[in-house]
Design a protein around this motif. Structure first.
Motif, PDB file in Angstrom:
ATOM      1  N   UNK A   1      -1.355 125.682  39.319  1.00 59.83           N
ATOM      2  CA  UNK A   1      -1.649 124.564  38.412  1.00 59.83           C
ATOM      3  C   UNK A   1      -0.845 124.662  37.120  1.00 59.83           C
ATOM      4  N   UNK A   2      -0.508 125.869  36.697  1.00 54.93           N
ATOM      5  CA  UNK A   2       0.241 126.087  35.462  1.00 54.93           C
ATOM      6  C   UNK A   2       1.712 125.656  35.547  1.00 54.93           C
ATOM      7  N   UNK A   3       2.223 125.401  36.749  1.00 57.72           N
ATOM      8  CA  UNK A   3       3.635 125.036  36.930  1.00 57.72           C
ATOM      9  C   UNK A   3       3.967 123.795  36.106  1.00 57.72           C
ATOM     10  N   UNK A   4       5.083 123.863  35.405  1.00 64.32           N
ATOM     11  CA  UNK A   4       5.563 122.717  34.604  1.00 64.32           C
ATOM     12  C   UNK A   4       6.964 122.378  35.052  1.00 64.32           C
TER      13      UNK A   4
ATOM     14  N   UNK B   1      -3.480 119.818  46.365  1.00 60.68           N
ATOM     15  CA  UNK B   1      -3.818 121.235  46.424  1.00 60.68           C
ATOM     16  C   UNK B   1      -2.770 122.073  45.696  1.00 60.68           C
ATOM     17  N   UNK B   2      -3.253 123.004  44.901  1.00 59.08           N
ATOM     18  CA  UNK B   2      -2.414 123.978  44.223  1.00 59.08           C
ATOM     19  C   UNK B   2      -2.677 125.349  44.834  1.00 59.08           C
TER      20      UNK B   2
ATOM     21  N   UNK C   1       4.373 130.365  41.375  1.00 59.38           N
ATOM     22  CA  UNK C   1       4.443 129.859  42.751  1.00 59.38           C
ATOM     23  C   UNK C   1       4.345 131.002  43.757  1.00 59.38           C
ATOM     24  N   UNK C   2       4.198 130.607  45.020  1.00 58.06           N
ATOM     25  CA  UNK C   2       4.151 131.575  46.125  1.00 58.06           C
ATOM     26  C   UNK C   2       4.681 130.905  47.378  1.00 58.06           C
ATOM     27  N   UNK C   3       4.987 131.726  48.364  1.00 62.49           N
ATOM     28  CA  UNK C   3       5.311 131.218  49.698  1.00 62.49           C
ATOM     29  C   UNK C   3       4.026 131.286  50.524  1.00 62.49           C
TER      30      UNK C   3
ATOM     31  N   UNK D   1      -2.481 118.028  51.622  1.00 64.13           N
ATOM     32  CA  UNK D   1      -1.805 117.407  50.475  1.00 64.13           C
ATOM     33  C   UNK D   1      -1.483 118.400  49.359  1.00 64.13           C
ATOM     34  N   UNK D   2      -0.380 119.097  49.507  1.00 64.54           N
ATOM     35  CA  UNK D   2       0.035 120.104  48.541  1.00 64.54           C
ATOM     36  C   UNK D   2       0.742 119.434  47.356  1.00 64.54           C
ATOM     37  N   UNK D   3       0.387 119.881  46.159  1.00 62.10           N
ATOM     38  CA  UNK D   3       1.023 119.338  44.951  1.00 62.10           C
ATOM     39  C   UNK D   3       2.535 119.519  45.029  1.00 62.10           C
ATOM     40  N   UNK D   4       3.273 118.495  44.719  1.00 65.00           N
ATOM     41  CA  UNK D   4       4.740 118.444  44.734  1.00 65.00           C
ATOM     42  C   UNK D   4       5.320 118.405  46.151  1.00 65.00           C
ATOM     43  N   UNK D   5       4.479 118.270  47.168  1.00 67.65           N
ATOM     44  CA  UNK D   5       4.951 118.073  48.537  1.00 67.65           C
ATOM     45  C   UNK D   5       5.085 119.352  49.335  1.00 67.65           C
ATOM     46  N   UNK D   6       5.271 119.167  50.624  1.00 68.65           N
ATOM     47  CA  UNK D   6       5.446 120.271  51.563  1.00 68.65           C
ATOM     48  C   UNK D   6       6.917 120.677  51.534  1.00 68.65           C
ATOM     49  N   UNK D   7       7.241 121.608  50.664  1.00 68.79           N
ATOM     50  CA  UNK D   7       8.626 122.040  50.457  1.00 68.79           C
ATOM     51  C   UNK D   7       8.876 123.221  51.382  1.00 68.79           C
ATOM     52  N   UNK D   8       9.465 122.932  52.512  1.00 68.47           N
ATOM     53  CA  UNK D   8       9.664 123.967  53.523  1.00 68.47           C
ATOM     54  C   UNK D   8      10.779 124.920  53.182  1.00 68.47           C
ATOM     55  N   UNK D   9      10.563 126.190  53.532  1.00 67.03           N
ATOM     56  CA  UNK D   9      11.622 127.179  53.382  1.00 67.03           C
ATOM     57  C   UNK D   9      12.000 127.797  54.717  1.00 67.03           C
TER      58      UNK D   9
END
Length: 149
Positions: free
Chosen positions: A144-147, A2-3, A115-117, A73-81
């Motif tokens: 999706x545009x993230x590189x 998911x993006x 990106x967003x929170x 299933x978030x793209x690049x993982x569940x990056x918690x803040x």
């Protein structure tokens, strides 16, 4: 995967069930939270709050994390803040835990437009729909545009 474009406020995700066994509760507690109400059935019965063996809240968190990664299933993982959590009821041996996630806010980054929170509320529930854990969590989600660099 998911993006950010795939997620909107109000979206819900529900995991599979995971059964908490007495053996696993004791193993986790001996390794990470060695208190008698997690490790000794007889002493746990006499505890004024738990009145029986209960899984460590951190064990419930670890299982919740596993179930999150499977159902959300978030793209690049569940990056918690950030996360805020409560354990309103103990997790017991034999509980069949599942998680329900609801997206409650999406805050685009002001400095990084790719990106967003994303804020979501999670409830970990047992087979009787008793809430064992409730948390509000913020993660970074990419478009999706993230590189990656």
């Amino acid at each position: 995967m998911l993006y950010l474009e795939d997620i909107k406020i109000g979206d819900r995700f529900i995991s599979r069930e995971y059964e908490m066994t007495l053996e696993e509760i004791k193993q986790f507690a001996h390794a990470y939270d060695p208190q008698v109400f997690h490790t000794d059935e007889d002493q746990a019965k006499a505890h004024p709050i738990f009145q029986g063996i209960a899984a460590s809240g951190w064990h419930t968190c670890a299982v919740t994390m596993r179930l999150w990664t499977e159902c959300f299933p978030v793209a690049y993982g569940l990056i918690g803040s950030e996360s805020n959590l409560r354990w309103p009821r103990p997790t017991r041996p034999g509980d069949k835990v599942h998680v329900e996630v609801e997206i409650v806010a999406i805050t685009p980054s002001k400095s990084k437009t790719d990106r967003a929170i994303v804020s979501y509320v999670t409830q970990a529930l047992n087979q009787n729909h008793d809430v064992l854990l409730i948390s509000t969590t913020k993660i970074v989600v990419f478009k999706k545009e993230f590189k990656p660099a």
